[in-house]
Scaffold this motif. Structure first.
Motif, PDB file in Angstrom:
ATOM      1  N   ARG B  24       0.804  -1.215   0.000  1.00  0.00           N
ATOM      2  CA  ARG B  24       0.000   0.000   0.000  1.00  0.00           C
ATOM      3  C   ARG B  24       0.842   1.272   0.000  1.00  0.00           C
ATOM      4  O   ARG B  24       0.536   2.236  -0.685  1.00  0.00           O
ATOM      5  N   ASP B  25       1.926   1.268   0.791  1.00  0.00           N
ATOM      6  CA  ASP B  25       2.670   2.512   0.984  1.00  0.00           C
ATOM      7  C   ASP B  25       3.934   2.603   0.144  1.00  0.00           C
ATOM      8  O   ASP B  25       4.589   3.638   0.136  1.00  0.00           O
ATOM      9  N   GLY B  26       4.303   1.504  -0.551  1.00  0.00           N
ATOM     10  CA  GLY B  26       5.515   1.547  -1.364  1.00  0.00           C
ATOM     11  C   GLY B  26       6.751   1.339  -0.507  1.00  0.00           C
ATOM     12  O   GLY B  26       6.651   0.950   0.657  1.00  0.00           O
ATOM     13  N   PRO B  27       7.949   1.592  -1.098  1.00  0.00           N
ATOM     14  CA  PRO B  27       9.204   1.315  -0.413  1.00  0.00           C
ATOM     15  C   PRO B  27       9.232   1.944   0.981  1.00  0.00           C
ATOM     16  O   PRO B  27       8.860   3.096   1.150  1.00  0.00           O
ATOM     17  N   VAL B  28       9.657   1.152   1.940  1.00  0.00           N
ATOM     18  CA  VAL B  28       9.607   1.614   3.326  1.00  0.00           C
ATOM     19  C   VAL B  28      10.771   0.958   4.082  1.00  0.00           C
ATOM     20  O   VAL B  28      11.159  -0.171   3.771  1.00  0.00           O
ATOM     21  N   SER B  29      11.351   1.690   5.025  1.00  0.00           N
ATOM     22  CA  SER B  29      12.517   1.140   5.725  1.00  0.00           C
ATOM     23  C   SER B  29      12.075   0.111   6.758  1.00  0.00           C
ATOM     24  O   SER B  29      10.958   0.150   7.266  1.00  0.00           O
ATOM     25  N   ARG B  30      12.999  -0.803   7.066  1.00  0.00           N
ATOM     26  CA  ARG B  30      12.726  -1.795   8.107  1.00  0.00           C
ATOM     27  C   ARG B  30      12.388  -1.110   9.423  1.00  0.00           C
ATOM     28  O   ARG B  30      11.525  -1.567  10.169  1.00  0.00           O
ATOM     29  N   ALA B  31      13.081   0.008   9.705  1.00  0.00           N
ATOM     30  CA  ALA B  31      12.856   0.707  10.975  1.00  0.00           C
ATOM     31  C   ALA B  31      11.413   1.210  11.053  1.00  0.00           C
ATOM     32  O   ALA B  31      10.734   1.065  12.073  1.00  0.00           O
ATOM     33  N   THR B  32      10.922   1.759   9.932  1.00  0.00           N
ATOM     34  CA  THR B  32       9.539   2.255   9.909  1.00  0.00           C
ATOM     35  C   THR B  32       8.558   1.099  10.074  1.00  0.00           C
ATOM     36  O   THR B  32       7.552   1.221  10.780  1.00  0.00           O
ATOM     37  N   GLU B  35       8.295   0.092  13.619  1.00  0.00           N
ATOM     38  CA  GLU B  35       7.502   1.054  14.383  1.00  0.00           C
ATOM     39  C   GLU B  35       6.009   0.880  14.102  1.00  0.00           C
ATOM     40  O   GLU B  35       5.193   0.800  15.018  1.00  0.00           O
ATOM     41  N   ARG B  36       5.669   0.788  12.800  1.00  0.00           N
ATOM     42  CA  ARG B  36       4.244   0.691  12.444  1.00  0.00           C
ATOM     43  C   ARG B  36       3.607  -0.591  12.948  1.00  0.00           C
ATOM     44  O   ARG B  36       2.446  -0.623  13.290  1.00  0.00           O
ATOM     45  N   MET B  37       4.389  -1.673  12.951  1.00  0.00           N
ATOM     46  CA  MET B  37       3.812  -2.963  13.336  1.00  0.00           C
ATOM     47  C   MET B  37       3.968  -3.257  14.817  1.00  0.00           C
ATOM     48  O   MET B  37       3.419  -4.242  15.305  1.00  0.00           O
ATOM     49  N   GLY B  38       4.708  -2.414  15.513  1.00  0.00           N
ATOM     50  CA  GLY B  38       4.893  -2.650  16.943  1.00  0.00           C
ATOM     51  C   GLY B  38       5.694  -3.919  17.225  1.00  0.00           C
ATOM     52  O   GLY B  38       5.469  -4.609  18.214  1.00  0.00           O
ATOM     53  N   LEU B  39       6.626  -4.237  16.306  1.00  0.00           N
ATOM     54  CA  LEU B  39       7.459  -5.438  16.488  1.00  0.00           C
ATOM     55  C   LEU B  39       8.918  -5.006  16.571  1.00  0.00           C
ATOM     56  O   LEU B  39       9.285  -3.919  16.112  1.00  0.00           O
ATOM     57  N   ASN B  40       9.769  -5.857  17.138  1.00  0.00           N
ATOM     58  CA  ASN B  40      11.174  -5.465  17.216  1.00  0.00           C
ATOM     59  C   ASN B  40      11.889  -5.749  15.892  1.00  0.00           C
ATOM     60  O   ASN B  40      11.368  -6.441  15.021  1.00  0.00           O
ATOM     61  N   ARG B  41      13.088  -5.181  15.755  1.00  0.00           N
ATOM     62  CA  ARG B  41      13.786  -5.235  14.465  1.00  0.00           C
ATOM     63  C   ARG B  41      14.156  -6.651  14.050  1.00  0.00           C
ATOM     64  O   ARG B  41      14.171  -6.966  12.870  1.00  0.00           O
ATOM     65  N   SER B  42      14.467  -7.501  15.037  1.00  0.00           N
ATOM     66  CA  SER B  42      14.887  -8.849  14.639  1.00  0.00           C
ATOM     67  C   SER B  42      13.695  -9.632  14.086  1.00  0.00           C
ATOM     68  O   SER B  42      13.845 -10.429  13.155  1.00  0.00           O
ATOM     69  N   THR B  43      12.497  -9.380  14.632  1.00  0.00           N
ATOM     70  CA  THR B  43      11.306 -10.025  14.068  1.00  0.00           C
ATOM     71  C   THR B  43      11.069  -9.532  12.637  1.00  0.00           C
ATOM     72  O   THR B  43      10.783 -10.316  11.724  1.00  0.00           O
ATOM     73  N   ILE B  44      11.212  -8.225  12.439  1.00  0.00           N
ATOM     74  CA  ILE B  44      11.044  -7.657  11.092  1.00  0.00           C
ATOM     75  C   ILE B  44      12.056  -8.288  10.131  1.00  0.00           C
ATOM     76  O   ILE B  44      11.723  -8.669   9.005  1.00  0.00           O
ATOM     77  N   LEU B  45      13.297  -8.423  10.589  1.00  0.00           N
ATOM     78  CA  LEU B  45      14.356  -9.011   9.759  1.00  0.00           C
ATOM     79  C   LEU B  45      13.964 -10.422   9.308  1.00  0.00           C
ATOM     80  O   LEU B  45      14.107 -10.775   8.135  1.00  0.00           O
ATOM     81  N   ALA B  46      13.443 -11.218  10.246  1.00  0.00           N
ATOM     82  CA  ALA B  46      13.056 -12.588   9.910  1.00  0.00           C
ATOM     83  C   ALA B  46      11.906 -12.593   8.899  1.00  0.00           C
ATOM     84  O   ALA B  46      11.879 -13.397   7.963  1.00  0.00           O
ATOM     85  N   LEU B  47      10.960 -11.659   9.090  1.00  0.00           N
ATOM     86  CA  LEU B  47       9.807 -11.598   8.182  1.00  0.00           C
ATOM     87  C   LEU B  47      10.224 -11.164   6.776  1.00  0.00           C
ATOM     88  O   LEU B  47       9.824 -11.762   5.773  1.00  0.00           O
TER      89      LEU B  47
END
Lengths: 402, 402
Positions: B24-32, B35-47
């Motif tokens: 929906r929002d296009g290119p977006v940083s892992r950090a964002t 923040e938006r998903m309320g998850l930590n960075r390592s979870t985002i990395l795995a996803l």
């Protein structure tokens, strides 16, 4: 778009879900709860122990089942101890009830009032006196867990301000806050639109039990609508959705209290019927009943009036059926009598003007809760906090009483 | 009323939520994303690693940010590789687009067709040929993950049966199943009502971005409505909600294709305008534009016709505003031109007949996506599976291609 939940959040949610089952369906065995909630028995046991310790439920051996083996304990709501006060402000009456957890009406009173402009201070002090009288009669260990009000107009739910009550002459009255102050119970009084609350009541405990897509039409002086779609009450941007009484069906029609002409409530409501029958009685349920009885006796003016009003009501219902594709339309309040006496016209309009795919499945029904639908809905509103976070809510209330 | 989720379900849900953000929002940083998903960075990395391995996204270093420290990788949708085919069946045209993950339109074609009864077999083979042509032009490593169709009538979404297409003469046509067979892509073709899909498109990528309570009115020969309330598309019992074009606004009005009289689409749609202007041109966008241009040049018949049609449209909009309390009403399709040329009448009706609490906040706007709203909505429909369960859906499709 959050997905993760903490164990504490899950437990809180499970407590709420369990209590909602018991509140809605009445006494139920632990085994059935385990099945309905998809949880194992030991989790159910821990949850019921918490709720019992808080005094919200009790567990009992069931009666003889005739089956072998250890019976599953039955979980009952503490209906006599945990209760709410429900209030109803109609155009010509004020009503109050004390309703126990599980939905049993423990006490109920009402006072008729003359139509016209109600003074807000007067309404507030009368309602507060009615509520206090009921609370004083309750058992000493009883806990009032909420106060809910059904109001015949547009209400801003977050703060209980009445934005518009055309039939009692209120505009921007801080009703909820004033009643909260006057009652002084350490509980925020929740206020909702009466037709919305009637819809919830019919869905929870009435003719629409279990339906996801339901329209409840409430006839008072006006016609209000409570619309449940996909299981949720339709709120719209500000929570004012459902003003179907001000759908214009007749551009050249009768003047409406809202300032427009030809609104559904002006054509098909109580005032429309009285005018069509050429009567001059004061408006109200009695006037409607007199016309319905006259028509039943063969009075042709009364019959023609009901025919005409039924036709307009039919346009309104056909429009709503095309717009919403509901599985049921429920007629409540005085609209129940109007519908029953003009059902042939209403049904024939829906048959002509409803699109096949939507009209083929819709059921038209009268309210199962009758005049109490809005009051029962107000009780459901009052139970919201305890059904959302049972243990915390009760702890907060108990702390306030000390 | 289930509450508990397994870790595997949570992971699947998180993958879907992450991909929806990127789509929906296009290119977006892992950090964002964290923040938006309320998850930590390592979870985002795995996803993101899982989604990248499936070929749905790629991760890149961002451009120069001018900030110190290690930059957060930017996640981009694989728009060129992962795509859907979107099709649109209007009353006088067929359109097709290839749309990449992230919403970019990669290719688009359309064919005008004469009004009247369309033969279903003919429509199906034409659409299939259009779709195949686009797929053949795509890169060899491209993956078509869905096919969605916007249809100008009432559709049963679960099986894609067209229940009623009044303006092209279809009743109970098994459109989705036939097109699925004809295309033979090992993908179920999803079919939706065009106005519903237009509403979704305007909410996702158009003038209603981010709104929860939105009504989209689509003018073609008729007027369709797509209604989003509380963030959800209004379906009703059978999924046919939103037929606002068949709200009767004028009991003694013009005959409508549905068999009734005085429906909103008969009074305020294309055919109503052409009749009011006393013209005999064949219906269609060109006829509407000719009337709007004549009015702009000062032709009083054309101006009167637009005035009259705007008044009826205003009744319809005022009714919808009272019933739904939406934050926005969007005029799309040919209704965009009709609204622009009659906005004063529409607005004045809403000012007179809308209740204060609901009319004070509603915005009336024209479609931002113009003629493409329904097609873009069809693309969003086609992305449903991959956005619900990204990795499994892609694995299933890849297995089918081997």
């Amino acid at each position: 778009m959050r997905a993760a939940s903490s164990p504490e959040e899950i437990r809180k949610s499970n407590l709420a879900v369990l209590l909602r089952h018991v509140h809605r369906d009445g006494p139920v065995s632990r085994a059935t709860l385990a099945e309905r909630m998809g949880l194992n028995r030991s989790t159910i046991l821990a949850l019921t122990a918490d709720l019992a310790a808080a005094g919200l439920i009790r567990e009992e051996l069931p009666g003889q089942t005739g089956r072998a083996g250890r019976p599953s304990l039955v979980v009952r709501p503490e209906s006599d101890r945990i209760y709410v006060v429900a209030l109803d402000v109609g155009a010509d009456r004020l009503a109050a009830a004390r309703v126990g957890l599980g939905g049993s009406v423990l006490d109920q009173i009402e006072t008729d009032r003359p139509r016209g402009t109600f003074d807000p201070d007067d309404v507030i002090s009368t309602l507060a006196a009615m509520a206090r009288g009921m609370i004083d009669k309750a058992a000493r260990d009883g806990v009032c867990v909420g106060v809910g009000v059904a109001f015949c107009g547009m209400v801003r739910e977050e703060d209980g301000v009445v934005r518009y009550g055309p039939n009692i002459g209120w505009v921007d009255v801080p009703f909820g806050a004033s009643l909260t102050r006057e009652l002084d119970l350490d509980l925020r009084v929740a206020v909702g639109n009466n037709a919305n609350l009637g819809a919830l009541a019919e869905r929870e405990r009435g003719v629409g039990a279990g339906l996801s897509d339901l329209i409840y039409l409430h006839g008072d002086v006006g016609i209000g609508g409570g619309i449940i779609m996909g299981g949720q009450l339709l709120g719209g941007e500000g929570g004012y959705a459902g003003e179907v009484g001000h759908m214009i069906v007749n551009r050249d029609g009768r003047a409406c209290a809202c300032g427009s002409r030809g609104c559904l409530e002006a054509e098909a409501g109580e005032l429309g019927l009285i005018a069509a029958a050429g009567r001059t009685d004061p408006a109200g349920r009695a006037a409607v009943e007199a016309i319905v009885e006259a028509a039943a006796r063969g009075d042709s003016t009364a019959r023609d009036a009901l025919h005409q009003v039924g036709d307009w009501l039919g346009y309104g219902v056909a429009n709503l059926v095309n717009i919403f594709n509901p599985s049921m339309v429920v007629f409540g309040g005085v609209l129940r009598e109007i519908y029953l006496a003009s059902a042939a016209q209403v049904r024939s309009r829906v048959a002509v003007d409803g699109l096949l795919a939507v009209r083929e499945r819709v059921k038209l029904r009268t309210s199962a809760l009758g005049g109490d639908a809005t009051l029962i809905g107000a009780a459901e509103l009052a139970f919201t906090d305890v059904l959302t976070d049972p243990v915390q809510t009760l702890a907060r209330i108990s702390a306030g009483r000390r």
